[in-house]
Motif scaffolding. Structure first.
Motif, mmCIF file in Angstrom:
data_model
loop_
_atom_site.group_PDB
_atom_site.id
_atom_site.type_symbol
_atom_site.label_atom_id
_atom_site.label_comp_id
_atom_site.label_asym_id
_atom_site.label_seq_id
_atom_site.Cartn_x
_atom_site.Cartn_y
_atom_site.Cartn_z
ATOM 1 N N TYR A 5 0.829 -1.195 0.000
ATOM 2 C CA TYR A 5 0.000 0.000 0.000
ATOM 3 C C TYR A 5 0.867 1.250 0.000
ATOM 4 N N LEU A 6 0.491 2.199 -0.823
ATOM 5 C CA LEU A 6 1.216 3.464 -0.921
ATOM 6 C C LEU A 6 0.625 4.460 0.077
ATOM 7 N N ILE A 7 1.470 5.106 0.866
ATOM 8 C CA ILE A 7 1.048 6.165 1.782
ATOM 9 C C ILE A 7 1.567 7.465 1.190
ATOM 10 N N ARG A 8 0.661 8.433 0.978
ATOM 11 C CA ARG A 8 1.056 9.674 0.308
ATOM 12 C C ARG A 8 0.088 10.803 0.605
ATOM 13 N N ALA A 22 -14.583 9.906 2.406
ATOM 14 C CA ALA A 22 -15.288 10.580 3.505
ATOM 15 C C ALA A 22 -16.690 9.997 3.684
ATOM 16 N N LEU A 23 -17.385 9.762 2.590
ATOM 17 C CA LEU A 23 -18.728 9.179 2.682
ATOM 18 C C LEU A 23 -18.675 7.753 3.226
ATOM 19 N N ALA A 24 -17.653 6.998 2.844
ATOM 20 C CA ALA A 24 -17.486 5.645 3.402
ATOM 21 C C ALA A 24 -17.243 5.722 4.904
ATOM 22 N N ALA A 25 -16.393 6.650 5.329
ATOM 23 C CA ALA A 25 -16.082 6.798 6.752
ATOM 24 C C ALA A 25 -17.325 7.154 7.552
ATOM 25 N N LEU A 26 -18.166 8.001 6.986
ATOM 26 C CA LEU A 26 -19.361 8.447 7.693
ATOM 27 C C LEU A 26 -20.440 7.369 7.791
ATOM 28 N N GLU A 71 -4.374 1.395 -2.241
ATOM 29 C CA GLU A 71 -4.055 0.019 -2.607
ATOM 30 C C GLU A 71 -3.548 -0.019 -4.041
ATOM 31 N N PRO A 72 -2.920 -1.122 -4.469
ATOM 32 C CA PRO A 72 -2.317 -1.179 -5.803
ATOM 33 C C PRO A 72 -3.238 -0.774 -6.951
ATOM 34 N N GLY A 73 -4.529 -1.031 -6.858
ATOM 35 C CA GLY A 73 -5.454 -0.645 -7.923
ATOM 36 C C GLY A 73 -5.828 0.828 -7.914
ATOM 37 N N GLY A 74 -5.354 1.576 -6.925
ATOM 38 C CA GLY A 74 -5.616 3.010 -6.853
ATOM 39 C C GLY A 74 -6.720 3.407 -5.894
ATOM 40 N N ARG A 75 -7.466 2.438 -5.350
ATOM 41 C CA ARG A 75 -8.543 2.780 -4.407
ATOM 42 C C ARG A 75 -7.945 3.215 -3.076
ATOM 43 N N TRP A 76 -8.496 4.296 -2.522
ATOM 44 C CA TRP A 76 -8.063 4.776 -1.212
ATOM 45 C C TRP A 76 -8.720 3.931 -0.140
ATOM 46 N N ILE A 77 -7.911 3.493 0.824
ATOM 47 C CA ILE A 77 -8.421 2.594 1.865
ATOM 48 C C ILE A 77 -8.250 3.173 3.265
ATOM 49 N N GLY A 78 -7.677 4.358 3.376
ATOM 50 C CA GLY A 78 -7.526 4.987 4.681
ATOM 51 C C GLY A 78 -6.993 6.391 4.540
ATOM 52 N N CYS A 79 -7.156 7.166 5.624
ATOM 53 C CA CYS A 79 -6.649 8.541 5.580
ATOM 54 C C CYS A 79 -6.515 9.117 6.981
ATOM 55 N N VAL A 80 -5.775 10.201 7.043
ATOM 56 C CA VAL A 80 -5.694 11.067 8.211
ATOM 57 C C VAL A 80 -5.394 12.470 7.678
ATOM 58 N N VAL A 109 -9.770 4.036 8.435
ATOM 59 C CA VAL A 109 -9.259 2.921 7.638
ATOM 60 C C VAL A 109 -10.442 2.002 7.379
ATOM 61 N N ARG A 110 -10.611 1.585 6.130
ATOM 62 C CA ARG A 110 -11.734 0.707 5.778
ATOM 63 C C ARG A 110 -11.668 -0.579 6.604
ATOM 64 N N PRO A 111 -12.822 -1.083 7.039
ATOM 65 C CA PRO A 111 -12.852 -2.266 7.922
ATOM 66 C C PRO A 111 -12.103 -3.478 7.388
ATOM 67 N N GLU A 112 -12.147 -3.717 6.101
ATOM 68 C CA GLU A 112 -11.521 -4.929 5.540
ATOM 69 C C GLU A 112 -9.990 -4.922 5.578
ATOM 70 N N VAL A 113 -9.381 -3.764 5.875
ATOM 71 C CA VAL A 113 -7.916 -3.706 5.961
ATOM 72 C C VAL A 113 -7.426 -3.225 7.325
ATOM 73 N N ARG A 114 -8.305 -3.233 8.309
ATOM 74 C CA ARG A 114 -7.879 -2.854 9.653
ATOM 75 C C ARG A 114 -7.026 -3.960 10.261
ATOM 76 N N GLY A 115 -6.102 -3.551 11.128
ATOM 77 C CA GLY A 115 -5.286 -4.512 11.852
ATOM 78 C C GLY A 115 -4.039 -4.984 11.124
ATOM 79 N N ILE A 116 -3.698 -4.350 9.985
ATOM 80 C CA ILE A 116 -2.486 -4.764 9.259
ATOM 81 C C ILE A 116 -1.397 -3.693 9.293
ATOM 82 N N GLY A 117 -1.593 -2.656 10.118
ATOM 83 C CA GLY A 117 -0.559 -1.636 10.281
ATOM 84 C C GLY A 117 -0.723 -0.382 9.443
#
Length: 184
Positions: A5-8, A22-26, A71-80, A109-117
Protein backbone atom coordinates in the motif's frame (compact mmCIF):
# COMPACT_ATOMS: atom_id res chain seq x y z
CA UNK A 1 0.76 -7.32 3.01
CA UNK A 2 1.06 -3.82 4.42
CA UNK A 3 4.03 -2.77 2.24
CA UNK A 4 2.04 -3.06 -1.00
CA UNK A 5 0.00 0.00 0.00
CA UNK A 6 1.22 3.46 -0.92
CA UNK A 7 1.05 6.16 1.78
CA UNK A 8 1.06 9.67 0.31
CA UNK A 9 -0.35 13.18 0.36
CA UNK A 10 -3.28 13.88 -1.91
CA UNK A 11 -3.32 16.03 -5.02
CA UNK A 12 -5.69 18.99 -5.26
CA UNK A 13 -7.49 17.40 -8.23
CA UNK A 14 -8.34 14.22 -6.31
CA UNK A 15 -11.53 15.59 -4.78
CA UNK A 16 -13.76 12.72 -6.07
CA UNK A 17 -11.68 10.24 -4.06
CA UNK A 18 -11.72 12.58 -1.03
CA UNK A 19 -15.51 12.61 -1.23
CA UNK A 20 -15.84 8.84 -1.71
CA UNK A 21 -13.62 7.98 1.26
CA UNK A 22 -15.29 10.58 3.50
CA UNK A 23 -18.73 9.18 2.68
CA UNK A 24 -17.49 5.65 3.40
CA UNK A 25 -16.08 6.80 6.75
CA UNK A 26 -19.36 8.45 7.69
CA UNK A 27 -21.15 5.12 7.24
CA UNK A 28 -18.88 3.37 9.79
CA UNK A 29 -20.73 2.15 12.92
CA UNK A 30 -18.69 4.50 15.17
CA UNK A 31 -18.87 7.52 12.84
CA UNK A 32 -21.11 9.33 15.35
CA UNK A 33 -18.23 9.14 17.86
CA UNK A 34 -15.36 9.80 15.48
CA UNK A 35 -16.53 12.52 13.09
CA UNK A 36 -18.25 15.84 13.59
CA UNK A 37 -20.35 15.25 10.49
CA UNK A 38 -23.07 12.94 9.23
CA UNK A 39 -23.48 10.98 6.04
CA UNK A 40 -26.84 12.66 5.41
CA UNK A 41 -25.27 16.13 5.45
CA UNK A 42 -22.10 15.18 3.58
CA UNK A 43 -23.77 13.36 0.71
CA UNK A 44 -25.75 16.50 -0.16
CA UNK A 45 -22.76 18.83 -0.36
CA UNK A 46 -21.90 20.27 -3.79
CA UNK A 47 -18.76 19.27 -5.66
CA UNK A 48 -17.29 22.70 -4.88
CA UNK A 49 -17.17 21.73 -1.17
CA UNK A 50 -15.09 18.63 -1.94
CA UNK A 51 -12.89 20.54 -4.40
CA UNK A 52 -12.09 23.15 -1.72
CA UNK A 53 -11.47 20.47 0.88
CA UNK A 54 -8.97 18.68 -1.38
CA UNK A 55 -7.24 21.90 -2.44
CA UNK A 56 -6.86 23.00 1.20
CA UNK A 57 -5.03 19.84 2.26
CA UNK A 58 -3.13 18.83 -0.86
CA UNK A 59 0.56 18.21 -1.33
CA UNK A 60 2.45 21.49 -1.01
CA UNK A 61 -0.13 23.20 1.21
CA UNK A 62 1.48 24.40 4.46
CA UNK A 63 -1.73 24.82 6.50
CA UNK A 64 -2.73 21.17 6.33
CA UNK A 65 -2.27 17.87 4.64
CA UNK A 66 -4.52 14.91 3.86
CA UNK A 67 -2.60 11.67 3.80
CA UNK A 68 -4.06 8.54 2.26
CA UNK A 69 -3.32 4.84 2.05
CA UNK A 70 -3.81 3.64 -1.51
CA UNK A 71 -4.06 0.02 -2.61
CA UNK A 72 -2.32 -1.18 -5.80
CA UNK A 73 -5.45 -0.65 -7.92
CA UNK A 74 -5.62 3.01 -6.85
CA UNK A 75 -8.54 2.78 -4.41
CA UNK A 76 -8.06 4.78 -1.21
CA UNK A 77 -8.42 2.59 1.86
CA UNK A 78 -7.53 4.99 4.68
CA UNK A 79 -6.65 8.54 5.58
CA UNK A 80 -5.69 11.07 8.21
CA UNK A 81 -5.67 14.87 7.98
CA UNK A 82 -3.15 17.14 9.72
CA UNK A 83 -4.36 20.69 10.32
CA UNK A 84 -1.85 23.34 11.42
CA UNK A 85 -3.03 25.38 14.40
CA UNK A 86 -1.22 28.61 15.23
CA UNK A 87 -0.27 29.42 18.83
CA UNK A 88 -3.02 31.33 20.59
CA UNK A 89 -5.61 30.60 17.92
CA UNK A 90 -8.86 28.84 18.61
CA UNK A 91 -8.55 25.44 17.01
CA UNK A 92 -10.91 22.60 16.39
CA UNK A 93 -13.58 22.04 19.03
CA UNK A 94 -12.96 25.54 20.42
CA UNK A 95 -9.74 24.65 22.24
CA UNK A 96 -6.99 27.29 22.17
CA UNK A 97 -3.63 26.14 20.81
CA UNK A 98 -0.90 26.79 23.38
CA UNK A 99 1.83 26.38 20.72
CA UNK A 100 2.01 26.11 16.94
CA UNK A 101 0.97 22.51 16.46
CA UNK A 102 -0.65 19.95 14.25
CA UNK A 103 -4.11 18.59 14.88
CA UNK A 104 -5.02 15.16 13.54
CA UNK A 105 -8.60 14.71 12.30
CA UNK A 106 -10.48 12.50 9.89
CA UNK A 107 -8.75 9.25 10.86
CA UNK A 108 -10.28 6.34 8.97
CA UNK A 109 -9.26 2.92 7.64
CA UNK A 110 -11.73 0.71 5.78
CA UNK A 111 -12.85 -2.27 7.92
CA UNK A 112 -11.52 -4.93 5.54
CA UNK A 113 -7.92 -3.71 5.96
CA UNK A 114 -7.88 -2.85 9.65
CA UNK A 115 -5.29 -4.51 11.85
CA UNK A 116 -2.49 -4.76 9.26
CA UNK A 117 -0.56 -1.64 10.28
CA UNK A 118 -2.00 0.94 7.88
CA UNK A 119 -3.07 3.32 10.63
CA UNK A 120 0.45 3.22 12.07
CA UNK A 121 1.88 4.01 8.62
CA UNK A 122 -0.60 6.86 8.09
CA UNK A 123 0.28 8.34 11.50
CA UNK A 124 4.03 7.96 10.90
CA UNK A 125 3.70 9.82 7.60
CA UNK A 126 1.53 12.51 9.25
CA UNK A 127 4.07 13.07 12.02
CA UNK A 128 6.96 13.15 9.55
CA UNK A 129 5.07 15.82 7.55
CA UNK A 130 4.34 17.77 10.76
CA UNK A 131 8.00 17.73 11.83
CA UNK A 132 9.83 18.07 8.51
CA UNK A 133 7.49 20.03 6.23
CA UNK A 134 5.45 22.12 8.66
CA UNK A 135 8.13 22.57 11.36
CA UNK A 136 5.81 21.65 14.23
CA UNK A 137 6.95 20.43 17.63
CA UNK A 138 3.73 18.84 18.79
CA UNK A 139 0.66 17.15 17.35
CA UNK A 140 -2.64 16.75 19.14
CA UNK A 141 -5.92 15.03 18.60
CA UNK A 142 -9.20 14.68 20.41
CA UNK A 143 -11.09 11.44 20.99
CA UNK A 144 -14.64 10.98 22.24
CA UNK A 145 -14.46 9.35 25.66
CA UNK A 146 -16.84 6.63 24.38
CA UNK A 147 -14.49 5.64 21.53
CA UNK A 148 -12.29 3.14 23.38
CA UNK A 149 -10.96 1.49 20.20
CA UNK A 150 -9.52 4.77 18.93
CA UNK A 151 -8.21 5.82 22.34
CA UNK A 152 -6.42 2.48 22.72
CA UNK A 153 -4.71 2.91 19.35
CA UNK A 154 -3.63 6.49 20.10
CA UNK A 155 -2.08 5.45 23.41
CA UNK A 156 -0.32 2.47 21.81
CA UNK A 157 1.09 4.73 19.08
CA UNK A 158 2.54 7.10 21.70
CA UNK A 159 -0.03 9.84 22.19
CA UNK A 160 -0.48 10.77 25.84
CA UNK A 161 -3.51 12.37 27.50
CA UNK A 162 -3.06 15.97 28.59
CA UNK A 163 -5.92 15.88 31.08
CA UNK A 164 -7.69 18.57 29.02
CA UNK A 165 -11.08 17.97 27.48
CA UNK A 166 -13.89 19.81 25.74
CA UNK A 167 -17.60 19.00 25.47
CA UNK A 168 -18.62 16.85 22.52
CA UNK A 169 -20.23 19.27 20.05
CA UNK A 170 -23.98 18.82 20.25
CA UNK A 171 -23.80 16.53 23.31
CA UNK A 172 -22.40 18.29 26.39
CA UNK A 173 -22.96 15.15 28.52
CA UNK A 174 -19.82 13.64 26.95
CA UNK A 175 -16.23 14.86 26.57
CA UNK A 176 -13.60 14.91 23.83
CA UNK A 177 -10.27 14.02 25.47
CA UNK A 178 -7.08 15.71 24.27
CA UNK A 179 -3.99 13.60 23.51
CA UNK A 180 -0.60 14.89 22.33
CA UNK A 181 2.52 13.54 20.69
CA UNK A 182 5.60 15.66 21.38
CA UNK A 183 8.52 15.75 18.96
CA UNK A 184 11.61 14.18 20.49
Amino acid sequence: MNSEYLIRSIGSDEWPAVKELALAALQDPVAHLAFLDTYELAVGRPDSFWQERAAGAAEGVREGQQIVAEEPGGRWIGCVVVLVEEAGAVGALGAVSPVRQGHLVGVYVRPEVRGIGLTERLFAYALRWAWEDAGLERVRLFVDERNGRAESFYRKFGFVPTGESVPVPGDADWRELEFVFERF
